[in-house]
Write a protein that holds these residues in place. Structure first.
Motif, PDB file in Angstrom:
ATOM      1  N   PHE A 446       0.825  -1.193  -0.003  1.00 19.31           N
ATOM      2  CA  PHE A 446      -0.164   0.164  -0.103  1.00 19.31           C
ATOM      3  C   PHE A 446       0.927   1.221  -0.026  1.00 19.31           C
ATOM      4  O   PHE A 446       2.033   1.267   0.552  1.00 19.31           O
ATOM      5  CB  PHE A 446      -0.769  -0.074   1.153  1.00 19.31           C
ATOM      6  CG  PHE A 446      -1.972  -1.111   1.121  1.00 19.31           C
ATOM      7  CD1 PHE A 446      -3.321  -0.614   0.675  1.00 19.31           C
ATOM      8  CD2 PHE A 446      -1.804  -2.250   1.759  1.00 19.31           C
ATOM      9  CE1 PHE A 446      -4.168  -1.705   0.604  1.00 19.31           C
ATOM     10  CE2 PHE A 446      -2.790  -3.391   1.620  1.00 19.31           C
ATOM     11  CZ  PHE A 446      -4.100  -2.742   0.973  1.00 19.31           C
ATOM     12  N   ASP A 447       0.435   2.582  -0.578  1.00 18.75           N
ATOM     13  CA  ASP A 447       1.009   3.463  -0.694  1.00 18.75           C
ATOM     14  C   ASP A 447       1.135   4.360   0.734  1.00 18.75           C
ATOM     15  O   ASP A 447       2.013   5.172   1.062  1.00 18.75           O
ATOM     16  CB  ASP A 447       0.556   4.454  -1.845  1.00 18.75           C
ATOM     17  CG  ASP A 447       0.849   3.680  -3.095  1.00 18.75           C
ATOM     18  OD1 ASP A 447       1.466   3.392  -3.273  1.00 18.75           O
ATOM     19  OD2 ASP A 447      -0.137   4.049  -3.881  1.00 18.75           O
ATOM     20  N   LEU A 448      -0.020   4.008   1.496  1.00 18.78           N
ATOM     21  CA  LEU A 448      -0.202   4.822   2.639  1.00 18.78           C
ATOM     22  C   LEU A 448      -1.088   4.220   3.769  1.00 18.78           C
ATOM     23  O   LEU A 448      -2.166   3.417   3.244  1.00 18.78           O
ATOM     24  CB  LEU A 448      -0.965   6.233   2.293  1.00 18.78           C
ATOM     25  CG  LEU A 448      -1.146   7.180   3.523  1.00 18.78           C
ATOM     26  CD1 LEU A 448       0.376   7.840   3.965  1.00 18.78           C
ATOM     27  CD2 LEU A 448      -1.938   8.376   3.146  1.00 18.78           C
ATOM     28  N   TRP A 449      -0.807   4.042   4.961  1.00 20.02           N
ATOM     29  CA  TRP A 449      -1.719   3.087   5.956  1.00 20.02           C
ATOM     30  C   TRP A 449      -2.504   4.393   6.793  1.00 20.02           C
ATOM     31  O   TRP A 449      -1.795   5.248   7.233  1.00 20.02           O
ATOM     32  CB  TRP A 449      -0.831   2.332   6.978  1.00 20.02           C
ATOM     33  CG  TRP A 449      -0.010   1.325   6.230  1.00 20.02           C
ATOM     34  CD1 TRP A 449       0.829   1.391   5.134  1.00 20.02           C
ATOM     35  CD2 TRP A 449      -0.312  -0.069   6.341  1.00 20.02           C
ATOM     36  NE1 TRP A 449       1.217   0.173   4.771  1.00 20.02           N
ATOM     37  CE2 TRP A 449       0.665  -0.752   5.428  1.00 20.02           C
ATOM     38  CE3 TRP A 449      -1.098  -0.792   7.240  1.00 20.02           C
ATOM     39  CZ2 TRP A 449       0.588  -2.317   5.472  1.00 20.02           C
ATOM     40  CZ3 TRP A 449      -1.128  -2.235   7.253  1.00 20.02           C
ATOM     41  CH2 TRP A 449      -0.299  -2.717   6.346  1.00 20.02           C
ATOM     42  N   ILE A 450      -3.480   4.162   7.040  1.00 20.06           N
ATOM     43  CA  ILE A 450      -4.370   5.191   8.124  1.00 20.06           C
ATOM     44  C   ILE A 450      -4.764   4.391   9.254  1.00 20.06           C
ATOM     45  O   ILE A 450      -5.432   3.301   9.167  1.00 20.06           O
ATOM     46  CB  ILE A 450      -5.491   5.665   7.421  1.00 20.06           C
ATOM     47  CG1 ILE A 450      -5.424   6.118   5.995  1.00 20.06           C
ATOM     48  CG2 ILE A 450      -6.401   6.728   8.338  1.00 20.06           C
ATOM     49  CD1 ILE A 450      -4.215   7.368   6.075  1.00 20.06           C
ATOM     50  N   TYR A 451      -4.422   4.512  10.363  1.00 18.72           N
ATOM     51  CA  TYR A 451      -4.709   3.956  11.519  1.00 18.72           C
ATOM     52  C   TYR A 451      -5.062   4.928  12.720  1.00 18.72           C
ATOM     53  O   TYR A 451      -4.942   5.975  12.669  1.00 18.72           O
ATOM     54  CB  TYR A 451      -3.507   3.285  12.143  1.00 18.72           C
ATOM     55  CG  TYR A 451      -2.175   3.973  12.696  1.00 18.72           C
ATOM     56  CD1 TYR A 451      -2.031   4.154  13.892  1.00 18.72           C
ATOM     57  CD2 TYR A 451      -1.476   4.861  11.868  1.00 18.72           C
ATOM     58  CE1 TYR A 451      -1.026   5.075  14.474  1.00 18.72           C
ATOM     59  CE2 TYR A 451      -0.279   5.592  12.378  1.00 18.72           C
ATOM     60  CZ  TYR A 451      -0.179   5.521  13.755  1.00 18.72           C
ATOM     61  OH  TYR A 451       0.726   6.353  14.135  1.00 18.72           O
ATOM     62  N   PRO A 463       4.127   4.691   4.148  1.00 19.45           N
ATOM     63  CA  PRO A 463       4.237   5.718   5.377  1.00 19.45           C
ATOM     64  C   PRO A 463       2.747   5.577   5.985  1.00 19.45           C
ATOM     65  O   PRO A 463       1.981   5.091   5.365  1.00 19.45           O
ATOM     66  CB  PRO A 463       4.192   7.073   4.564  1.00 19.45           C
ATOM     67  CG  PRO A 463       3.922   6.784   3.247  1.00 19.45           C
ATOM     68  CD  PRO A 463       4.491   5.351   3.114  1.00 19.45           C
ATOM     69  N   ALA A 464       2.557   6.050   7.168  1.00 15.49           N
ATOM     70  CA  ALA A 464       1.461   5.654   8.067  1.00 15.49           C
ATOM     71  C   ALA A 464       1.060   7.106   8.633  1.00 15.49           C
ATOM     72  O   ALA A 464       1.879   8.025   9.051  1.00 15.49           O
ATOM     73  CB  ALA A 464       1.680   4.778   9.189  1.00 15.49           C
ATOM     74  N   LEU A 465      -0.198   7.229   8.541  1.00 13.88           N
ATOM     75  CA  LEU A 465      -0.806   8.536   9.128  1.00 13.88           C
ATOM     76  C   LEU A 465      -1.966   8.436  10.293  1.00 13.88           C
ATOM     77  O   LEU A 465      -2.542   7.281  10.155  1.00 13.88           O
ATOM     78  CB  LEU A 465      -1.551   9.420   8.174  1.00 13.88           C
ATOM     79  CG  LEU A 465      -0.611  10.074   7.061  1.00 13.88           C
ATOM     80  CD1 LEU A 465      -1.588  10.818   6.078  1.00 13.88           C
ATOM     81  CD2 LEU A 465       0.288  10.863   7.620  1.00 13.88           C
ATOM     82  N   ARG A 466      -1.892   8.719  11.545  1.00 14.26           N
ATOM     83  CA  ARG A 466      -2.705   8.485  12.455  1.00 14.26           C
ATOM     84  C   ARG A 466      -3.863   9.533  12.310  1.00 14.26           C
ATOM     85  O   ARG A 466      -3.849  10.727  11.906  1.00 14.26           O
ATOM     86  CB  ARG A 466      -2.261   8.774  13.817  1.00 14.26           C
ATOM     87  CG  ARG A 466      -2.944   8.322  14.958  1.00 14.26           C
ATOM     88  CD  ARG A 466      -2.215   8.451  16.310  1.00 14.26           C
ATOM     89  NE  ARG A 466      -2.738   8.099  17.528  1.00 14.26           N
ATOM     90  CZ  ARG A 466      -2.112   8.099  18.528  1.00 14.26           C
ATOM     91  NH1 ARG A 466      -0.887   8.578  18.774  1.00 14.26           N
ATOM     92  NH2 ARG A 466      -2.909   7.725  19.779  1.00 14.26           N
ATOM     93  N   THR A 467      -5.092   8.953  12.769  1.00 10.76           N
ATOM     94  CA  THR A 467      -6.229   9.845  12.439  1.00 10.76           C
ATOM     95  C   THR A 467      -6.602  10.912  13.200  1.00 10.76           C
ATOM     96  O   THR A 467      -7.820  11.683  13.351  1.00 10.76           O
ATOM     97  CB  THR A 467      -7.531   8.750  12.493  1.00 10.76           C
ATOM     98  OG1 THR A 467      -7.741   8.216  13.636  1.00 10.76           O
ATOM     99  CG2 THR A 467      -7.575   7.809  11.390  1.00 10.76           C
TER     100      THR A 467
END
Length: 468
Positions: A446-451, A463-467
């Motif tokens: 995946f290009d991006l992870w949202i958690y 890369p990961a982004l937090r909500t």
């Protein structure tokens, strides 16, 4: 300088402080992403009035029809400027700002500080939900039972305002306060409006709408969450409780039994009654249902702190500084996104979708399944097109779905509610972590992870982004 001039200057100062805090609430509301339970209200304030009211009254709880009307007024005035997040939450900003004004009327120097930096206040002022109205109604009710002198004209107007635009629980609170004051006009007004709201809710189906999967935690957990909601979730509620006990002890020593009895009724109405309604209706427990007790609890805490200052005059600066830290630090932690939270964190769904657009990410894993609607709603707005029909799929043993925008070339893979709830509808972090590991091991990169929670961030090349 005359006494009249002094009072005028004091009022200007108080309203200036309230205005500054309203701006702070407005700024936070503007930057806070709309979470799943808010989307319906944001849509209701745009619909034709009959359609909006019908939608409201067929919900499990009718909540606050008056606040829906207030939201429509603000939406008509602002036209969604400067953002729908801001304009749609103005009614909540107003409710909590008026609560701050009322704190200055209680005769306790520390109370305004406690109310301004209340975590529950900032949490509810910055979302378009009816709990800000519940806080205001609880504050008006406690004002009625705390002071013995007659209410001012402004306070009478605020009481009527809270009845007209309050939460259905809050209308009961104000009616109770009016009953203790023998203000029969407000008692009748509250009872009449409550009857109209409940009749409009029950009439379409002929019965109250029950929920079908009650999940009440153990008693000690209910107590912990309740005090965390009305005091502070960062364990500051323990010290608030000690101070409140000092305040109650002072009232008992003064033999103010009538006020103590009314306070007992107040907490029975704002804490015990909502919990009982939750159990009877089969709804699951959420501490936000008890935020009507916030103002009363903080009043007792501030009163207890001032009793300590009175007894220990030499250490009054130490006590005041410690109390300021007690209320300011949890508020700051909440705004900074440090859990635990009351209800929901200050989410960043809009900023996340803007990041997806700006970075060119095409394949995104959305691990905040409880709010996957936010990805859909914000995606349509930010990508400038309606998403394609949502398609189900399996990611390992977990049901998921894909949300795609054709022109933008973006696809979000989101867990469904069935993947994150156990049989008793309790969300478990372990299941979310297991889901992420399955995806990481068996699906393309995946290009991006949202958690969401920190436990959900696992090692990955994307890369990961937090909500929040």
């Amino acid at each position: 300088m005359t006494l009249k001039r002094l009072r005028a200057d004091k009022n200007v100062l108080i309203w200036s402080i309230v205005a500054v805090w309203a701006v702070i609430y407005g700024y936070l509301a503007h930057n806070r992403g709309i979470w799943i339970d808010e989307w319906l209200h944001f849509e209701q304030i745009k619909w034709d009035l009959p359609v909006a009211l019908k939608s409201l009254f067929v919900e499990i709880s009718p909540f606050a029809p008056g606040q829906l009307m207030l939201g429509r007024i603000f939406h008509a005035i602002t036209g969604g400027f400067p953002s729908v997040e801001f304009s749609g939450r103005l009614s909540s900003v107003l409710m909590c700002s008026l609560t701050i004004w009322l704190s200055f009327r209680m005769g306790l120097k520390l109370l305004p500080l406690a109310v301004m930096f209340s975590v529950a206040m900032v949490a509810m002022a910055t979302q378009s939900r009816p709990y800000s109205a519940m806080i205001l109604c609880g504050a008006v009710a406690f004002r009625m039972i705390w002071v013995k002198e007659p209410l001012s004209k402004s306070e009478h107007r605020l009481a009527w305002f809270s009845i007209a635009f309050g939460h259905i629980y809050g209308i009961c609170y104000v009616g109770m306060g009016a009953f203790f004051r023998k203000d029969w006009r407000k008692v009748l007004g509250a009872a009449t409006w409550l009857g109209v709201v409940l009749y409009a809710h029950v009439w379409p189906e002929g019965k109250l709408s029950p929920f079908d999967h009650a999940n009440i935690p153990p008693l000690l957990e209910v107590v912990r969450q309740t005090f965390g909601a009305i005091g502070s979730p960062h364990k500051a509620w323990v010290l608030h409780s000690v101070l409140a006990l000092v305040g109650l002890t002072a009232l008992a020593q003064a033999k103010d039994w009538r006020r103590l009895a009314m306070i007992a009724f107040y907490f029975a109405a704002t804490v015990i009654a909502p919990l009982a309604a939750t159990i009877i209706s089969g709804y699951y427990f959420m501490p936000r249902q008890e935020v009507g007790a916030v103002f009363g609890f903080l009043t007792l805490s501030a009163f207890g702190a001032e009793r300590l200052i009175h007894r220990w005059r030499q250490g009054h600066m130490i006590t005041k500084t410690a109390y300021a830290a007690l209320v300011v630090i949890p508020w700051t932690l909440f705004v900074m996104g440090v859990p635990p939270f009351i209800d929901q964190p200050l989410s960043k769904y809009r900023q996340i979708l803007e990041t997806i657009r700006d970075t060119g990410a095409k394949k995104v894993l959305w691990a905040d399944s409880g709010n996957r609607m936010c990805a859909t709603k914000y995606g349509d707005r930010i990508f400038g097109e309606t998403h394609q029909p949502i398609k189900p799929l399996m990611l390992g043993p977990y049901p998921a779905e894909t949300i795609c925008w054709a022109k933008a070339g973006v696809c979000i893979y989101a867990m469904t509610s069935e993947a994150i709830f156990t049989t008793d509808h309790v969300r478990t972090i372990n299941e979310d972590v297991a889901f992420l590991k399955v995806v990481e091991g068996n699906q393309p990169t995946f290009d991006l992870w949202i958690y969401t929670a920190p436990q959900l961030k696992i090692k990955t090349r994307a890369p990961a982004l937090r909500t929040y």
